[in-house]
Design an enzyme around this catalytic site. Structure first.
Site, short mmCIF file in Angstrom:
data_model
loop_
_atom_site.label_atom_id
_atom_site.label_comp_id
_atom_site.label_asym_id
_atom_site.label_seq_id
_atom_site.Cartn_x
_atom_site.Cartn_y
_atom_site.Cartn_z
N GLU A 175 -42.77 -16.94 -14.44
CA GLU A 175 -41.80 -16.56 -13.40
C GLU A 175 -42.53 -15.72 -12.36
OE1 GLU A 175 -39.17 -14.51 -16.23
OE2 GLU A 175 -37.80 -16.20 -16.07
N CYS A 201 -30.00 -12.07 -16.64
CA CYS A 201 -30.37 -10.94 -15.79
C CYS A 201 -29.79 -11.08 -14.40
CB CYS A 201 -31.88 -10.81 -15.72
SG CYS A 201 -32.71 -12.35 -15.34
#
Lengths: 652, 652
Positions: A313, A409
């Protein structure tokens, strides 16, 4: 210096654009996510977040479930709810938050420790894997939640709990003899402690934040020592990241490029900027500027999204900005907003606000469906549904927003940012007020000790006409700084109806005077359609342009333009040839752009795959562009931001 | 019908182009790979292949090492060595091969079984995982090796061994009661059995091949049943492939698209075409045609490489041909040559030869370094070294060929194909001889029972001038069919100095007559530089062209053109503006192409990442193109096949 990130004054945002988004978050997002955290959304991946707290508090039996950082979801939700209560008091919501806090605090250990994973699985293992096990990350988010809720409601239950938690952390971690010289694998506690310090004034909180920043990446490397103790299972060992995945491969002051996990990077840099501002540490401020430059000049998408690769990521390398395999996590764009806001506090330069605006209006709110009920983790700039299904390298690119995520998240992060937008509009530095974002509503804050009230009216981002009226009851002296966005090449400004041409410094028009009640500024920012090129070093965008208007990036979507968007190109069209039209019923109300374009076709090609003789047929078409943030709110299909534009060859 | 794949006549290839490649394979590749199989290459991944045979034969102690299909490497090497001995007798090499065969056969079990993995790890487990454990794949390659070595040398040791092995396989697998209704997870034994049948004439061998083809994908699915027995650990369960990874999701006659692992697909389709030809099974032939169409019209790179995705080393979907994340395994391009050759035997249509030629001259020989000592597994069409290092999605794309691979399927595959090129040049159908490839040398074969000798002289692929002289000692009557490649739009043909214009049917010029000794045909194929476009549906190549000349695809490489190849584009240049020059000292001797081009730059952009106002500076440059197969033989750097070419917009 602008000491405060939270202005916490009675600012109200009431322009049509943001009011809609914030109302969606308030009415839909916050209740929906509370249900999600309690596993009450049918068909969604269960969160188990609140359940973990109940188990940790001994109220029920069971195993810890979900990610090791599952606790952070409720923290972010509490923080978002707190911000929402600031602008929209809601006793029923407040009661729910109080209940949630009660459940959270019930799990806290006598020594102040609070992390359900280790409470459930055995406290003997706590603090043994700072690199990967997110105890400090969860603590950081809980601190942020506590501070926000205390600031909004004055209630101290969670604040007192996190102060005890920080005392415990401070007793375990630090440079002193007998403490573990560790720091978080996933930053956030740095900026959280700076917010706590703002409320408590306790130097211990500042010092701990500074310690985490300074200790990071120092030799001998704590993470490497920890890995040795944990059997040398290091996931990124053979990657080119190694410890830079965690931004911990070297001391932060020696880091030249934005590297590794993009969200971690943004949270770390934000904390660094907070510490630099608070302590006047100029070498740390320089590091922040250098890392800022790395991100925004070489590693950021036009939408303000960051993170070019799903692997880690993470950031990859300069000018590597693939549109179809991008990660562009919603949280990372949010993190960039945090970082930009803190750089503005460090030094009021419009370039920070330009990036903040770019991310906010594009890569952040694209993360949430218009109805507030579904979310993107990944925000691509080019989507082909068949590729998401059949090319494993694009499997992370979803064509529709998801109801919830095992790793959730992003949704609560959107909530807490959108609900606290007031804190991003303006900042104060000495007797100067800087207006960074143009949102309609009332702004009340203290400038150089004097209370100032302003009323802003605008239809931004659809229009560049902004009026600012002084609503203070008595004359007030201060310098009002109005940002001229980088996208705007032509503007006019009137003061009480008469044209003025103040100096433009660092992107702000500065008007220093004694303001009388009723004084009225009319700023008119030219907002034409623009064809934006990327720096030629961005190889994925070579020969292509993006269509923008004001702060908004536009895109082509299949429901408007049919399939095979790659066959569309812009000819030698000029921005003046484009039509802009308000569509009140479309996608929550948008300014739609139509441009002349060209659609190529495979007519005549049949089964031929390669040919030097066949021409590529093309026909003029009208292209319909919608704001990027509004994509994927209709039937799933293709989407593209960058499209080919004909180059008139010098040798043509 | 053309019953034979191996023409096995005394054909000699002596043109400069292939002679160099074949000599490299003979002098370097074959000895080098023999060392590799014996773990004697310093710094290369050890193969352990021959060691496994020694352990299996009880000559030494140890564990099986390497992949479960490691046995196939020696099989392919023996086959390649056999083919090499056919055109270049070498008693020393033959002795080594005899020794290798002795080592292989020593491991064979009394019941005929031969697979070192199960011999070493326990025969009780054999035949329990046909889907993944490659016993039939290893057997298939060993059969091919045995047949080739027998055909070339007359030696039966390995042939007799594989006949015993096939007897064993036939006793275990089959549709009959009491047998396992299985088939290979990785095809190859189908075409191997067809070659064995050619030698033995034993219908058992034909029937077993036919059984494997027909049983595949039938319901109830054998692989699914096997998975149940093996605890349902199915790697591709959650992929979109499922059993189509193995081309086993449905019966082969019902398969519409080329799907799954590209090498497996090619080997299967090749076996299907063999069975269809031998048995006259027209529905199976139709399936072959359909799958051929799927590959060559929608899923093949311009280089003849196939397999768009590293995930599963597989096909993805129609027109999905990314140049930078491509898999394009060398073995898959070789498999496409096998398939094309077999389709030519089924029906002589030049389109099969066109694809065979495309793969051979580009995606196959690109797999081997010019010195024969290093190999590519993946053959990309666009390489940026930094991306291979820092973008995990391109980590499989290597910038330099490797010395050897843990999974070393490709190097010996190159050897066996290049060494047997004679078998791909021509085919015979009744009294017609088809010349598919233009290689200089002597061709001796039997047409309609009559021995025919031809001598071909050419500097192909550098020149399109080809002369064919009849060297038979007496007049012979047959139809000579000369292929006009699809890349050639203009040609002339002379017979004994006088222009002739025979009919062009299915891509062949047919000259039916009684040929006298010394009759001479001069075919002149126009071979200009071409700018090739991809079908507009290939979204990755939109707005781009590739430069080709004759069968060769060209590329831009960093050593000739500097870094940042993405900044280069072709303006409104015409093929006539290009220069072609013979460079005898460059890359083993190449025809180099130079074209006018444009180099863009980031001059004036500085730190700006996006702008609607900055122009993209450009300057004329000369672009130097080299044949794709020769890339990566100098300092590692960037490479590109497709580059942007200016479109003259109708609205310009």
């Amino acid at each position: 210096m602008d000491k405060s990130i939270l202005t916490l004054e009675q600012t109200r945002i009431e322009d049509p654009f943001w009011f809609r988004v914030r109302e969606t978050v308030r009415r839909e997002g916050i209740p929906y996510q509370w249900k999600a955290l309690n596993d009450e959304i049918p068909g969604a991946e269960p969160s188990r977040c609140m359940r973990n707290f109940r188990i940790a508090a001994g109220k029920m039996q069971g195993e810890h479930a979900g990610f090791i950082f599952q606790d952070s979801d409720i923290a972010k939700w509490i923080e978002g709810a707190a911000f929402s209560l600031r602008w929209y008091p809601d006793p029923e919501l407040e009661k729910i938050v109080d209940g949630a806090i009660e459940e959270v605090v019930a799990a806290q250990q006598p020594d102040g420790y609070l992390d359900t994973y280790y409470i459930i699985n055995g406290l003997d293992k706590r603090w043994t894997n700072l690199k990967d096990n997110h105890e400090l990350y969860c603590a950081g988010h809980m601190i942020e939640a506590a501070v926000a809720y205390y600031q909004v409601t004055g209630k101290r239950v969670l604040l007192d709990a996190v102060i005890r938690l920080v005392d415990h952390i401070d007793s375990v971690l630090g440079a002193e003899e007998g403490k573990l010289p560790g720091y978080p694998g996933h930053p956030v506690i740095e900026m959280a402690l700076m917010r706590l310090y703002q409320v408590t004034g306790n130097p211990k909180h500042l010092n701990l934040a500074r310690y985490f920043v300074d200790q990071r990446g120092r030799s001998p490397l704590f993470f490497e020592e920890e890995d040795k103790r944990n059997g040398n299972k290091f996931y990124w060992k053979d990657s080119y990241f190694r410890y830079q995945y965690y931004q911990a491969g070297k001391p932060v002051r020696e880091q030249e490029d934005a590297e590794g996990h993009a969200v971690r990077a943004m949270y770390l840099y934000s904390g660094m900027a907070d510490v630099a501002r608070e302590t006047g540490d100029s070498s740390l401020a320089d590091s922040c500027r250098r890392l800022w430059r790395s991100v925004v000049s070489r590693r950021m998408y036009i939408t303000g999204s960051i993170g070019s690769s799903e692997y880690g990521e993470a950031f990859t390398f300069d000018y590597d900005l693939p549109n179809d395999t991008v990660y562009g996590e919603t949280c990372a764009a949010i993190g960039l907003v945090f970082f930009a806001r803190r750089m503005l506090s460090l030094e009021p330069k419009a370039e920070y606000a330009d990036v903040m605006e770019r991310a906010l209006y594009n890569g952040v709110i694209s993360g949430m469906q218009l109805d507030g009920r579904r979310f993107f983790y990944v925000n691509p700039l080019e989507v082909l549904p068949e590729a998401s299904l059949k090319d494993h390298g694009k499997h992370h690119v979803k064509v529709e927003r998801q109801k919830w995520f095992g790793c959730a998240c992003c949704p609560p992060n959107v909530i807490r940012l959108v609900s606290s937008l007031e804190d991003y509009i303006a900042s104060v530095r000495g007797d100067a007020l800087y207006l960074h974002l143009y949102t309609g509503g009332d702004l009340k804050l203290s400038v150089g000790g004097t209370p100032v009230s302003l009323k802003t009216e605008t239809d931004y981002p659809w229009s560049g006409a902004i009026s600012v009226t002084v609503t203070s009851e008595t004359p007030v002296s201060f310098a009002l700084n109005l940002r001229v966005p980088a996208w705007c090449s032509s503007w006019t400004l009137k003061l009480n109806g008469r044209a003025v041409t103040p100096d433009l410094t660092d992107g702000y028009l500065t008007l220093s005077r004694t303001w009388n009640p009723g004084d009225r500024l009319e700023l008119s920012l030219d907002m034409p359609v623009s064809f934006v090129s990327a720096n030629p070093r961005v190889y994925e965008d070579a020969g292509k342009v993006a269509v923008t208007r004001g702060p908004l990036v536009y895109c082509l979507e299949e429901p408007d333009n049919g399939k095979d968007l790659h066959l569309l190109r812009l000819g030698a069209v000029r921005p003046e040839d484009c039509r802009v039209e308000w569509k009140p019923e479309k996608l929550g109300g948008i300014m739609e752009i139509t441009t002349p374009g060209i659609r190529e076709s495979d007519a005549g090609w049949g089964d031929t795959l390669y040919s030097s003789e066949k021409a590529i047929a093309s026909a003029p078409v009208s292209l319909t562009w919608i704001p990027y943030y509004a994509w994927a709110n209709r039937d799933p299909g293709e989407m593209r931001v960058w499209i080919r534009k004909d180059t008139i060859s010098p040798s043509a």
